[in-house]
Design a protein around this motif. Sequence first.
Motif, PDB file in Angstrom:
ATOM      1  N   ASP A 406      -0.491  -7.699  -4.676  1.00 59.08           N
ATOM      2  CA  ASP A 406      -1.709  -8.492  -4.496  1.00 59.08           C
ATOM      3  C   ASP A 406      -2.785  -7.932  -5.415  1.00 59.08           C
ATOM      4  O   ASP A 406      -2.867  -6.717  -5.625  1.00 59.08           O
ATOM      5  CB  ASP A 406      -2.186  -8.440  -3.047  1.00 59.08           C
ATOM      6  N   GLY A 407      -3.636  -8.825  -5.953  1.00 59.66           N
ATOM      7  CA  GLY A 407      -4.719  -8.400  -6.819  1.00 59.66           C
ATOM      8  C   GLY A 407      -4.242  -8.164  -8.238  1.00 59.66           C
ATOM      9  O   GLY A 407      -3.076  -8.399  -8.586  1.00 59.66           O
ATOM     10  N   SER A 408      -5.160  -7.681  -9.073  1.00 58.29           N
ATOM     11  CA  SER A 408      -4.825  -7.417 -10.471  1.00 58.29           C
ATOM     12  C   SER A 408      -5.668  -6.264 -10.980  1.00 58.29           C
ATOM     13  O   SER A 408      -6.664  -5.874 -10.379  1.00 58.29           O
ATOM     14  CB  SER A 408      -5.076  -8.666 -11.325  1.00 58.29           C
ATOM     15  N   LYS A 413      -2.501  -4.002  -5.690  1.00 56.06           N
ATOM     16  CA  LYS A 413      -1.866  -3.256  -4.616  1.00 56.06           C
ATOM     17  C   LYS A 413      -0.424  -3.742  -4.432  1.00 56.06           C
ATOM     18  O   LYS A 413      -0.143  -4.931  -4.560  1.00 56.06           O
ATOM     19  CB  LYS A 413      -2.618  -3.436  -3.283  1.00 56.06           C
ATOM     20  N   LEU A 414       0.443  -2.815  -4.142  1.00 60.56           N
ATOM     21  CA  LEU A 414       1.839  -3.151  -3.851  1.00 60.56           C
ATOM     22  C   LEU A 414       1.992  -3.486  -2.374  1.00 60.56           C
ATOM     23  O   LEU A 414       1.390  -2.843  -1.512  1.00 60.56           O
ATOM     24  CB  LEU A 414       2.773  -1.993  -4.204  1.00 60.56           C
ATOM     25  N   ARG A 415       2.827  -4.491  -2.094  1.00 62.58           N
ATOM     26  CA  ARG A 415       3.127  -4.856  -0.709  1.00 62.58           C
ATOM     27  C   ARG A 415       4.531  -4.328  -0.378  1.00 62.58           C
ATOM     28  O   ARG A 415       5.520  -4.722  -1.003  1.00 62.58           O
ATOM     29  CB  ARG A 415       3.073  -6.368  -0.539  1.00 62.58           C
ATOM     30  N   LEU A 416       4.618  -3.393   0.574  1.00 60.09           N
ATOM     31  CA  LEU A 416       5.868  -2.699   0.887  1.00 60.09           C
ATOM     32  C   LEU A 416       6.576  -3.332   2.076  1.00 60.09           C
ATOM     33  O   LEU A 416       5.937  -3.749   3.041  1.00 60.09           O
ATOM     34  CB  LEU A 416       5.601  -1.219   1.190  1.00 60.09           C
ATOM     35  N   GLY A 417       7.906  -3.376   1.988  1.00 60.08           N
ATOM     36  CA  GLY A 417       8.732  -3.896   3.076  1.00 60.08           C
ATOM     37  C   GLY A 417       9.278  -2.785   3.945  1.00 60.08           C
ATOM     38  O   GLY A 417       8.903  -1.619   3.797  1.00 60.08           O
TER      39      GLY A 417
END
Length: 682
Positions: A406-408, A413-417
């Motif tokens: 998300d974002g630039s 930011k990284l979205r973690l699973g």
Amino acid sequence: MADNKAKNDSDAEMETSMPLPQVTESQKELASQAMSEFDKKQYGSCCSLMHKLIAQRPTDPKVAHNKAVAEFFQSGFLTTDEFRQQLSKVCQMAHVNIDNSESLEDVDHSVIYFNQAVILYHLRQYKAALNILDKLFQYIEPLEEALAKKATMLLVELYLCTYQPEKAMGMVHYAEKTVFTAGKNAGEKENKEDQVDEAWKPKISLYKTRCLLMMKSMKSCKREIKSLMSTQAMNTAVIYLKSNFEHLRGNHKKAMKMLGSVSTSDFTEAGECMPVMYNNNLGCIHFHLSKHHLGAFHFRKAFQENENAIKDIKRGAEHNKNLSGKTLNSIGMSRHFELLYNMGIQLLHCGKAMPAFDCLVEAVQVFRSNPRLWLRLAECCIMANRQNNDEDRKLEKRLEVIQGSDGSGIHRKLRLGPGLKKDNPSPGTPAIPAATHEFAALCLKNALHLLPEDPLTAEKVPIEDSDTVKITPEMVLVTAPPGNPLKAAEVASLRCSILAASAYVALCLNDYTLALLHAENLLKQPKLTGAQRYLGHLYMAEAQVAMDKIADAIQLLNPELVVDISLTLPENKTEQDKSERDPEASESKGYFYPWSPKDLTRAKAIAQYNLATAHAIRGEYDKAGQNLGERCPPSPYYLVAIPFTTVQCVKHNKIDLAALFAHGDLVITKQRRKSNVDGKEE
């Protein structure tokens, strides 16, 4: 391997009439004639005479007993229920409690107890029969010679059936010195006794061989087998013993050839089904040749032959109740649970975890005292939840850790699973058998409790038997039915396997304290293979990272500590090399199940990858990148690619890598089955 149980000649012993003051001459004559007809196997005439005698002496327990025995022989051993009822009535008349062996005080009642032990033996109630024979053995000297010999041989058989080969061998030596050499007083009688001894020698030799095979005393067994083959080369029992011997030596093709020389179209005198034994033993041989699917095929054939044999027996007894209608030696013929055990082990090595679990869960209800069986059940649970680690090492699987962004720019930011490790809580209580990690933990706990506290302490006190056979520390055995007892070295190896599996299962259950305890105990074991030591370090490091003891974990994950990942103990490597040079010493190639990692380079790469992960969680990104890039050994090991790229991003974009690796998990290597011998051979 199947070694035919020697038939217990004259399954019930005819009690000779003892003259009493009130016995008339005509009654003595009737008793003498009845005994003569019985010895001639004219059971119909014998029964007629006994009916006349019982009419004159209705309250005499000896007459009632002999009448019951004669009628049982006349029926062809088909009226087992009626015989047991008659035996109970005799006991009431003689004021004897047949269910309590301690009540045996009169030598005259010994034959009643012996017959009861014979019935229990055929019902496969070995411990109950053994209790009776142990008590009867105290009166062995005043017993009639024929009864003493039969009781001694039955006692040896019962010791073997209860997996006590040391006691069986001791009893055989005692019988040779006393029971089978008694009564040699003078010329004619001595010659007669010599003939009797010669008649018993083949059976004694068979029992010796069975004892030595069960104790795995191969040198002594080789001499005994050679003697048997020179005198009884065409005997089915001898051929199966020889095949078993070659199988234990590793000459599997020779063992298979020996089996092929025996007819498989009939039953043995002891009531055993030859096709069942033949296919079972072929399945065991193919197991050791790592031909698991072919072995499973032969076990299925053995199952089918076993079911067909039981149906034939039931068909003859369908109009009768309970045991009647079945011959005495066919009552305990079924080998259903032994075949289930073998099939379960074979399916486990075929990679079919759930069918193997179903087989072993049923088998463990009968063989609950086998620690190795509980370990195999746990391995079924482990395999059912994760077949192997190869799927997790694929690039697309590793990329599931990062589900998006998300974002630039600097705000990206990284979205973690959830990562690779997913918790699958067990539905219900662990006490209910199911292929879950919770039930696996319960199985492994049972396995540890069944092992002796310290199986190698007896090494300090070697014991010598009074005869030529010496009882060494390696003969300290642990029962593991339905297979042969385990030697001390095998118990030590089994304990290491159980501890490694316990540490892995505890990690899967997020019980890191218990996992750390099991891993520490594993590394304290005196005899560890390189692979087990490697797993111990990985499991301990995983638990320490989860418990925020990262400094300790970093020391354990040093790739320089990885120097050996073999599945063989160092002292056994020379023997293994010798067997590779000598084609007759062993024909089995490789291990029973593939081990991962396959080589030392890959093993070091896994340790280095985990070391980088630990550094990253600690915030030491430079060291993590150094381990993944600059110091990484030249290897096509693809696990390195993802974290190396991520570490570069961290160094330039300040991403929280600790959170990323916390979701990504350490790479743990699942324990593989070591080459333990599991195939039980009858």
